[in-house]
Design a protein around this motif. Sequence first.
Motif: not given
Length: 384
Positions: A278-280, A320-327
């Motif tokens: 995600i890019y803020l 990105g500025d944020l990195f998320i991982l899913a269940r």
Amino acid sequence: MKRRHFLLGALSATPRRGRAAARRKILIALLDGFGPDYLEKSDMPNLKRMAVIGAAKGLIPSVTNVNNASLVTGTFPDEHGITTNFYYDRATGAAAEMKSPEFLLGPTILEKAAARGWKTALVSSKDKIATLCSRGAMIVASAEKPAQRFLDIAGAKESMYTAAVNYWSFRVARHLLKHESTDLLYLSTTDYMMHTHAPDAAPSLEHLHTLDRMLGEIADDHPALEIYLTADHGMNAKTHALDPIRLLRAQKIDAAAAPIISDNHKVHHQDLGGTYYIYLKRAADTKPALDLLRQAPEVEEAYDGNSAANTFRLKRDRIGDLFILARRHMAFGDLPELRKAVNVRSHGSRHEASVPVAVHGRKLDLSRLTYSLELTRQLELERV
């Protein structure tokens, strides 16, 4: 013995003196989407008979480009620079594919082998891997965009949405090893069958049984052949999806993203995967964005860019500025609504990062291998 020496010895730039060069043949095979459950469920007698089999970690994001780049270079993403299939270009405000060879930093094992006088080749079902990873290959074959000479060898072009496209690649690989004196061949397939079929489904069982038969034929051609086989990622059924950008914008946090998993094969995954960069637009939104994402039931882990780079050995200026991982059964994507039920088999998260490793023709202690890239990281290229 230090851990870095447990494989075959460090890559050497010059041959050892006083030792005659003996001819070797090496096949490095990456079966796209071949998670441990596919190995467990499938009838693959040749692989299970001839190879020492273990398990290892793939790299996260658990997607094709990242893990092919890691295996072909024997390095982590913070070294080779491939952090995604698609990335968001801040300069243009558009998504772009990370497949051009200039994105790949550092040499490939094909380049190192070619520098030593080996005849090298790369065969890939997906053309993007032929583009991204083939530096140093004297022969390059793409099942997706086949040259006429390979059509003459392996038959007509096959659809990317069939098992037959992988059989085509195996036929070319066998020919190059048997009839064109190839010393080192890198073979990479496509994961359409895994995206489409569960491990115990009949089409999947037939696909992997056929690949096993073809692998056995290649091994039978060359009694001294060394085979190093692994996967880029596994696969899981995804039942629910979240649009992280809609979630953030609903709270006045301006952000953009590109699906990490994306490529030209939308039928495979519908651009829905288990990770997201995600890019803020504003750095000040980092903490509130992370707090919001961590509350979402679909999100298993959330990191700022620096933490993600350190945790997963990613190149900081290519994420990105944020990195998320899913269940496990969740996915992220660009959706027409915030959340929706989905029916897709996909990958990208930690839950698809465990992969089989198998070695034939060389004695290795796979119990001491942590990452799949270690199959090539210390692979000695001297012909001894």
